[in-house]
Scaffold this active site. Structure first.
Site, PDB file in Angstrom:
ATOM      1  N   ARG A 178       0.826  -1.229   0.000  1.00  0.00           N
ATOM      2  CA  ARG A 178       0.000   0.000   0.000  1.00  0.00           C
ATOM      3  C   ARG A 178       0.856   1.273   0.000  1.00  0.00           C
ATOM      4  O   ARG A 178       0.504   2.284   0.626  1.00  0.00           O
ATOM      5  CB  ARG A 178      -0.953   0.053   1.207  1.00  0.00           C
ATOM      6  CG  ARG A 178      -1.939  -1.046   1.294  1.00  0.00           C
ATOM      7  CD  ARG A 178      -2.967  -1.050   0.159  1.00  0.00           C
ATOM      8  NE  ARG A 178      -3.757  -2.236   0.282  1.00  0.00           N
ATOM      9  CZ  ARG A 178      -3.421  -3.427  -0.246  1.00  0.00           C
ATOM     10  NH1 ARG A 178      -2.346  -3.521  -1.014  1.00  0.00           N
ATOM     11  NH2 ARG A 178      -4.172  -4.489  -0.070  1.00  0.00           N
ATOM     12  N   SER A 228     -10.481   0.230   3.726  1.00  0.00           N
ATOM     13  CA  SER A 228      -9.733   0.028   4.978  1.00  0.00           C
ATOM     14  C   SER A 228      -9.195   1.361   5.470  1.00  0.00           C
ATOM     15  O   SER A 228      -8.576   2.107   4.703  1.00  0.00           O
ATOM     16  CB  SER A 228      -8.553  -0.915   4.754  1.00  0.00           C
ATOM     17  OG  SER A 228      -9.017  -2.171   4.351  1.00  0.00           O
ATOM     18  N   GLU A 319      -4.308   4.179   6.006  1.00  0.00           N
ATOM     19  CA  GLU A 319      -4.226   3.937   4.557  1.00  0.00           C
ATOM     20  C   GLU A 319      -4.932   5.076   3.825  1.00  0.00           C
ATOM     21  O   GLU A 319      -4.541   5.453   2.721  1.00  0.00           O
ATOM     22  CB  GLU A 319      -4.899   2.591   4.231  1.00  0.00           C
ATOM     23  CG  GLU A 319      -4.839   2.231   2.766  1.00  0.00           C
ATOM     24  CD  GLU A 319      -5.470   0.873   2.444  1.00  0.00           C
ATOM     25  OE1 GLU A 319      -5.250  -0.092   3.196  1.00  0.00           O
ATOM     26  OE2 GLU A 319      -6.194   0.803   1.433  1.00  0.00           O
TER      27      GLU A 319
HETATM   28  C1  LIG Z   1     -15.966  -0.480  -0.441  1.00  0.00           C
HETATM   29  C2  LIG Z   1     -14.497  -0.268  -0.663  1.00  0.00           C
HETATM   30  C3  LIG Z   1     -13.652  -1.361  -0.812  1.00  0.00           C
HETATM   31  C4  LIG Z   1     -12.291  -1.169  -1.004  1.00  0.00           C
HETATM   32  N1  LIG Z   1     -11.482  -2.260  -1.132  1.00  0.00           N
HETATM   33  C5  LIG Z   1     -10.171  -2.087  -1.337  1.00  0.00           C
HETATM   34  C6  LIG Z   1      -9.299  -3.218  -1.481  1.00  0.00           C
HETATM   35  O1  LIG Z   1      -9.709  -4.371  -1.438  1.00  0.00           O
HETATM   36  N2  LIG Z   1      -7.981  -2.989  -1.685  1.00  0.00           N
HETATM   37  C7  LIG Z   1      -7.465  -1.726  -1.759  1.00  0.00           C
HETATM   38  O2  LIG Z   1      -6.254  -1.577  -1.956  1.00  0.00           O
HETATM   39  N3  LIG Z   1      -8.258  -0.640  -1.614  1.00  0.00           N
HETATM   40  C8  LIG Z   1      -9.584  -0.788  -1.412  1.00  0.00           C
HETATM   41  N4  LIG Z   1     -10.395   0.307  -1.261  1.00  0.00           N
HETATM   42  C9  LIG Z   1      -9.815   1.657  -1.245  1.00  0.00           C
HETATM   43  C10 LIG Z   1      -9.805   2.371  -2.615  1.00  0.00           C
HETATM   44  O3  LIG Z   1     -10.878   1.941  -3.422  1.00  0.00           O
HETATM   45  C11 LIG Z   1      -8.501   2.137  -3.359  1.00  0.00           C
HETATM   46  O4  LIG Z   1      -7.443   2.605  -2.584  1.00  0.00           O
HETATM   47  C12 LIG Z   1      -8.505   2.820  -4.730  1.00  0.00           C
HETATM   48  O5  LIG Z   1      -7.420   2.333  -5.471  1.00  0.00           O
HETATM   49  C13 LIG Z   1      -8.428   4.339  -4.646  1.00  0.00           C
HETATM   50  O6  LIG Z   1      -8.619   4.850  -5.975  1.00  0.00           O
HETATM   51  P1  LIG Z   1      -9.364   6.240  -6.216  1.00  0.00           P
HETATM   52  O7  LIG Z   1      -9.282   6.545  -7.658  1.00  0.00           O
HETATM   53  O8  LIG Z   1     -10.708   6.253  -5.610  1.00  0.00           O
HETATM   54  O9  LIG Z   1      -8.394   7.204  -5.408  1.00  0.00           O
HETATM   55  P2  LIG Z   1      -8.860   8.476  -4.562  1.00  0.00           P
HETATM   56  O10 LIG Z   1      -9.551   8.018  -3.344  1.00  0.00           O
HETATM   57  O11 LIG Z   1      -9.548   9.458  -5.422  1.00  0.00           O
HETATM   58  O12 LIG Z   1      -7.432   9.059  -4.151  1.00  0.00           O
HETATM   59  C14 LIG Z   1      -6.620   8.342  -3.251  1.00  0.00           C
HETATM   60  C15 LIG Z   1      -5.217   8.966  -3.310  1.00  0.00           C
HETATM   61  O13 LIG Z   1      -4.694   8.759  -4.617  1.00  0.00           O
HETATM   62  C16 LIG Z   1      -4.332  10.010  -5.208  1.00  0.00           C
HETATM   63  N5  LIG Z   1      -4.625   9.919  -6.647  1.00  0.00           N
HETATM   64  C17 LIG Z   1      -5.792   9.577  -7.257  1.00  0.00           C
HETATM   65  N6  LIG Z   1      -5.644   9.623  -8.597  1.00  0.00           N
HETATM   66  C18 LIG Z   1      -4.363  10.005  -8.841  1.00  0.00           C
HETATM   67  C19 LIG Z   1      -3.588  10.241 -10.029  1.00  0.00           C
HETATM   68  N7  LIG Z   1      -4.088  10.095 -11.262  1.00  0.00           N
HETATM   69  N8  LIG Z   1      -2.298  10.630  -9.870  1.00  0.00           N
HETATM   70  C20 LIG Z   1      -1.742  10.785  -8.647  1.00  0.00           C
HETATM   71  N9  LIG Z   1      -2.419  10.575  -7.488  1.00  0.00           N
HETATM   72  C21 LIG Z   1      -3.712  10.193  -7.599  1.00  0.00           C
HETATM   73  C22 LIG Z   1      -5.194  11.062  -4.512  1.00  0.00           C
HETATM   74  O14 LIG Z   1      -4.582  12.328  -4.543  1.00  0.00           O
HETATM   75  C23 LIG Z   1      -5.253  10.486  -3.097  1.00  0.00           C
HETATM   76  O15 LIG Z   1      -4.082  10.837  -2.383  1.00  0.00           O
HETATM   77  C24 LIG Z   1     -11.769   0.145  -1.065  1.00  0.00           C
HETATM   78  C25 LIG Z   1     -12.635   1.247  -0.929  1.00  0.00           C
HETATM   79  C26 LIG Z   1     -13.979   1.047  -0.725  1.00  0.00           C
HETATM   80  C27 LIG Z   1     -14.882   2.234  -0.572  1.00  0.00           C
END
Ligand SMILES: Cc1cc2nc3c(=O)[nH]c(=O)nc-3n(C[C@H](O)[C@H](O)[C@H](O)COP(=O)(O)OP(=O)(O)OC[C@H]3O[C@@H](n4cnc5c(N)ncnc54)[C@H](O)[C@@H]3O)c2cc1C
Length: 327
Positions: A178, A228, A319
């Site tokens: 992570r 998480s 996280e």
């Molecule tokens: C129901 C649920 C289940 C989940 N299960 C998992 C799981 O099993 N495993 C897991 O690892 N995670 C899980 N997550 C967490 C999350 O979905 C992941 O971490 C996901 O990859 C985040 O992607 P996002 O586009 O929503 O990022 P965001 O939440 O929009 O951003 C997260 C971080 O990434 C940065 N970011 C986003 N896009 C970019 C970009 N293009 N360039 C640079 N930085 C960027 C943002 O600035 C921020 O710091 C879960 C979340 C939920 C709600």
């Protein structure tokens, strides 16, 4: 603020002001962003970032908002959502066994899983059900069921005002549990990734996707959340604790103690402050059961960290990413 907004809107007509961040996070929590822009186009993303740097406007690039806790006070600056339902998948190369695809960071991970698995390419089965974008997943090295986004990465293309476009090899991304160089330094915006996938009969790939959907349904809370809250603890616990909690032994093989286990042993599941609740099933999820405030979540996080530290001598590390001002 009005002048600033006009300046932004003159150059980027789709610019919005006073937009609820609650509506742009899976947690459904957060105040208002001063300015807000959504784009799925990498050229436009670069222009907006450059404009902000030139004008001294604070900005934050997000994807699906699924790993973020926005402040109740919102964000004083520009929130840029880089997300695209029609993002690009470009074939780079293929041989008899493998295919190499360049996938835009704006693409939804859920869409990538379906497209790639349907095509009979194996490599993203673990990712089914994870919300957010390819960019967000690369940034945090998202993973599940023993797989992670780093498994198939060949290279990552990025942009920053200082360095312009820069390609990071897999090694340079410094993928860890992570964690990545991007998450650590927050200097580069991720534009795309090149991934390798193994060619396989699509019915076998889709069967694994289906099995993972089932597993996820069994353990994932149904309420709004940000996934998480904490990373699992990397390392071994104090020797004395193994006597008191013999089940800790089963985590020692890969030296990753689940945060959910630690929270459970502190009897914290179900604790509620306002409408934020430590999930009854999975202690590492805080869920929004109504109209939770970021402040409620922060208080629960403090309690969890203190209780786990008091009992296990372990300081859990978040996280999720905090965006906006927190006291
Ligand atoms: C129901 C649920 C289940 C989940 N299960 C998992 C799981 O099993 N495993 C897991 O690892 N995670 C899980 N997550 C967490 C999350 O979905 C992941 O971490 C996901 O990859 C985040 O992607 P996002 O586009 O929503 O990022 P965001 O939440 O929009 O951003 C997260 C971080 O990434 C940065 N970011 C986003 N896009 C970019 C970009 N293009 N360039 C640079 N930085 C960027 C943002 O600035 C921020 O710091 C879960 C979340 C939920 C709600």
């Amino acid at each position: 603020m009005e002048n600033r907004f006009q300046e932004l809107k003159d150059v980027f007509p789709g610019m919005k002001s006073n937009i609820s961040l609650r509506d742009n996070s899976t947690f459904k929590i957060g105040g208002m962003a001063d300015y807000f822009y959504e784009t799925g186009d990498s050229e436009e993303l670069k222009s907006v970032i450059k404009f902000c740097k030139d004008k001294g406007i604070d900005f934050s690039v997000i994807g699906g908002g699924s790993n973020i806790l926005f402040s109740d006070n919102g964000y004083r600056g520009l929130v840029i959502v880089y997300k695209n339902s029609f993002g690009k998948f470009d074939p780079v190369f293929q041989d008899d066994d493998k295919v190499y695809l360049k996938i835009d960071a704006s693409v939804l991970l859920s869409e990538a899983v379906i497209k790639i698995s349907n095509a009979g390419y194996s490599g993203f089965e673990w990712a089914v059900g994870i919300p957010g974008t390819i960019g967000g997943a690369i940034n945090g090295n998202a993973g599940a069921f023993g797989g992670s986004i780093s498994d198939n990465i060949i290279e990552v293309s990025t942009y920053s005002v200082g360095e312009g476009e820069k390609v990071f090899s897999k090694e340079e991304c410094d993928f860890r549990y992570r964690s990545t160089i991007f998450k650590k330094t927050q200097k580069h915006v991720i534009l795309s990734g090149v991934f390798s996938f193994v060619k396989e009969d699509n019915s076998s790939v889709l069967a694994r996707v289906k099995a993972n959907i089932q597993k996820r349904a069994e353990k994932q809370p149904k309420h709004f959340s940000a996934g998480s809250i904490f990373k699992n603890y990397e390392g071994r616990c104090n020797r004395k604790l193994y006597k008191k909690y013999p089940e800790l032994e089963k985590f020692s093989e890969n030296e990753l103690v689940p945060a959910g286990y630690l929270i459970d042993r502190c009897n914290l599941k179900g604790m509620r402050i306002g409408d934020a609740q430590i999930d009854q099933k999975n202690g590492n999820f805080i869920v929004n059961v109504g109209n939770a405030k970021a402040d409620n979540v922060v208080k629960l996080i403090h309690i969890i960290k203190k209780e786990v530290n008091d009992r296990f001598g372990i300081l859990l590390d978040e996280e999720i990413k905090y965006i906006g001002e927190f006291k």
